[in-house]
Design an enzyme around this catalytic site. Structure first.
Site, mmCIF file in Angstrom:
data_model
loop_
_atom_site.group_PDB
_atom_site.id
_atom_site.type_symbol
_atom_site.label_atom_id
_atom_site.label_comp_id
_atom_site.label_asym_id
_atom_site.label_seq_id
_atom_site.Cartn_x
_atom_site.Cartn_y
_atom_site.Cartn_z
ATOM 1 N N CYS A 168 39.739 42.638 49.577
ATOM 2 C CA CYS A 168 40.899 42.026 48.922
ATOM 3 C C CYS A 168 42.228 42.225 49.631
ATOM 4 O O CYS A 168 42.697 43.341 49.767
ATOM 5 C CB CYS A 168 41.107 42.669 47.556
ATOM 6 N N GLU A 215 43.945 34.282 50.511
ATOM 7 C CA GLU A 215 42.694 34.341 51.259
ATOM 8 C C GLU A 215 41.480 34.169 50.353
ATOM 9 O O GLU A 215 41.519 34.477 49.164
ATOM 10 C CB GLU A 215 42.606 35.644 52.043
HETATM 11 N N1 SAH Z 1 41.841 42.142 39.694
HETATM 12 C C1 SAH Z 1 40.434 41.958 39.523
HETATM 13 C C2 SAH Z 1 39.769 41.183 40.644
HETATM 14 C C3 SAH Z 1 40.148 41.492 42.058
HETATM 15 S S1 SAH Z 1 39.536 42.920 42.833
HETATM 16 C C4 SAH Z 1 39.753 43.279 39.301
HETATM 17 O O1 SAH Z 1 40.424 44.305 39.323
HETATM 18 O O2 SAH Z 1 38.569 43.292 39.031
HETATM 19 C C5 SAH Z 1 37.808 42.727 43.021
HETATM 20 C C6 SAH Z 1 37.064 44.051 43.067
HETATM 21 O O3 SAH Z 1 37.245 44.703 44.336
HETATM 22 C C7 SAH Z 1 37.552 45.021 42.008
HETATM 23 O O4 SAH Z 1 36.473 45.708 41.454
HETATM 24 C C8 SAH Z 1 38.418 45.949 42.824
HETATM 25 O O5 SAH Z 1 38.621 47.135 42.144
HETATM 26 C C9 SAH Z 1 37.644 46.050 44.110
HETATM 27 N N2 SAH Z 1 38.398 46.503 45.292
HETATM 28 C C10 SAH Z 1 39.647 46.215 45.657
HETATM 29 N N3 SAH Z 1 39.969 46.824 46.808
HETATM 30 C C11 SAH Z 1 38.881 47.508 47.194
HETATM 31 C C12 SAH Z 1 38.583 48.357 48.299
HETATM 32 N N4 SAH Z 1 39.496 48.613 49.243
HETATM 33 N N5 SAH Z 1 37.348 48.891 48.351
HETATM 34 C C13 SAH Z 1 36.424 48.636 47.398
HETATM 35 N N6 SAH Z 1 36.640 47.870 46.342
HETATM 36 C C14 SAH Z 1 37.863 47.320 46.218
#
Ligand code: SAH
Length: 342
Positions: free
Chosen positions: A332, A91
């Protein structure tokens, strides 16, 4: 089958010559794929029938198939679900801001990092995405929406630094003057903090923005949220960030998803100020987007504001990320999971 859309122009030139064709056809083909964004060889109208035949026998022009597009009625954010040639689903998100259109792309099918609040990681990592699969998320969105993409954030499913070589290839291809020519300064790569790769990335001398998903100011708390914290300490991450800033002269972004009663306290904010003080950085506060697979709750609005204020009082730059696409499984991995029905 050769993944022709992942090739640098020089590689494409070599390939074209190796199949007995004139070198200049490489640049024509490159522009068809990366500037005119055509989905197949048959649409490259100035290439000979014979060349197109050879290309389709030996190469695959990776083009993603949109299977679902959701548009938020709240803010116009669009979420795209794409099918890859091996039937895997990924996605991507198109976000419209005052300063232009941003696309958030995935870098892997799933993710193996195991962050507790994240839906992408629940079934682990299926595979890395190729450079062409990262590019084509942007190409299809630009084609389907009819709007130019100005900024890219590699913040969708997957850990980009866990797919390092393809990520670098992607960054160089999207920056190519014969492609969309998106400047590195308009690209953000987000990582959960893979320390050796942060050093490696610093040495590439790209002008991209590095975002670090910190989410906690100390190892003890961070380990309860992110398994990667068992491998690399906050101290090691900060040291790597200093190196990144020194090498690139770029400001670092720290992402901090606020979870009610877990990392949104005064004590945490104080500790974060001490940790980041003196670093050329910016903190992005994101009220956590609750997923049904865990019990994390979003911090109250008041707590988020207070956290921000405390950072600012400590002379740390902070913004609260506007929540976009809440009504369309904005975070995500959420759309993919709901589509495959788990
Ligand atoms: N793996 C990378 C990029 C993908 S996640 C990373 O960890 O940075 C992108 C961002 O969204 C990251 O900061 C992650 O911690 C955050 N994220 C993922 N799921 C989330 C959620 N349910 N609520 C808030 N932030 C979230």
């Amino acid at each position: 089958m050769i993944d022709i859309k992942s090739m640098y122009i020089e590689e494409l030139e070599q390939f074209i010559v190796s199949i007995g064709e004139k070198k200049f056809h490489a640049i024509q083909l490159y522009k068809w794929m990366h500037q005119k964004l055509v989905p197949s060889f048959s649409e490259c109208s100035d290439l000979s029938k014979n060349l197109k035949q050879k290309l389709s026998e030996q190469c695959r022009m990776i083009t993603l198939e949109p299977v679902k597009v959701l548009k938020s009625i709240i803010d116009g954010t669009e979420k795209y679900l794409f099918r890859l040639h091996d039937n895997n689903l990924i996605e991507s998100v198109l976000m419209r801001y005052h300063h232009g259109n941003s696309v958030c792309i995935s870098s892997q099918v799933g993710c193996k990092m195991g962050c507790r609040f994240c839906a992408s990681t629940i079934d682990g990592c299926v595979r890395n995405l190729s450079a062409s699969e990262m590019l084509d998320q942007i190409y299809r969105i630009q084609q389907l929406s009819g709007e130019r993409v100005d900024n890219i954030v590699v913040m969708g499913s997957g850990e980009p630094l866990d797919n390092y070589d393809n990520l670098i290839r992607f960054l160089k291809l999207i920056n190519s003057e014969y492609g969309l020519h998106i400047s590195a300064r308009n690209i953000t790569v987000s990582t959960c903090g893979l320390v050796p790769e942060i050093y490696q990335l610093a040495k590439e001398q790209l002008q991209i923005t590095l975002a670090i998903s910190l989410h906690a100011p100390n190892d003890c708390l961070r380990r309860t949220m992110m398994p990667i914290a068992n491998k690399y300490s906050v101290k090691e991450i900060i040291k790597a960030c200093h190196y990144y800033i020194k090498e690139t002269n770029r400001r670092i972004t720290f992402e901090y998803s606020l979870v009610k009663g877990v990392n949104d306290t005064r004590v945490c904010a104080d500790e974060l100020v001490r940790l980041l003080s003196g670093i050329n950085c910016h903190v992005n506060l994101i009220p956590v987007n609750p997923i049904k697979e865990n019990d994390y709750k979003q911090s109250d609005k008041k707590a988020v504001e207070a956290f921000k204020k405390q950072l600012e009082n400590g002379k740390i730059n902070a913004t609260i990320r506007r929540e976009l696409g809440r009504d369309i499984d904005g975070s995500c991995g959420q759309l993919r999971r709901s589509y495959i029905g788990q």
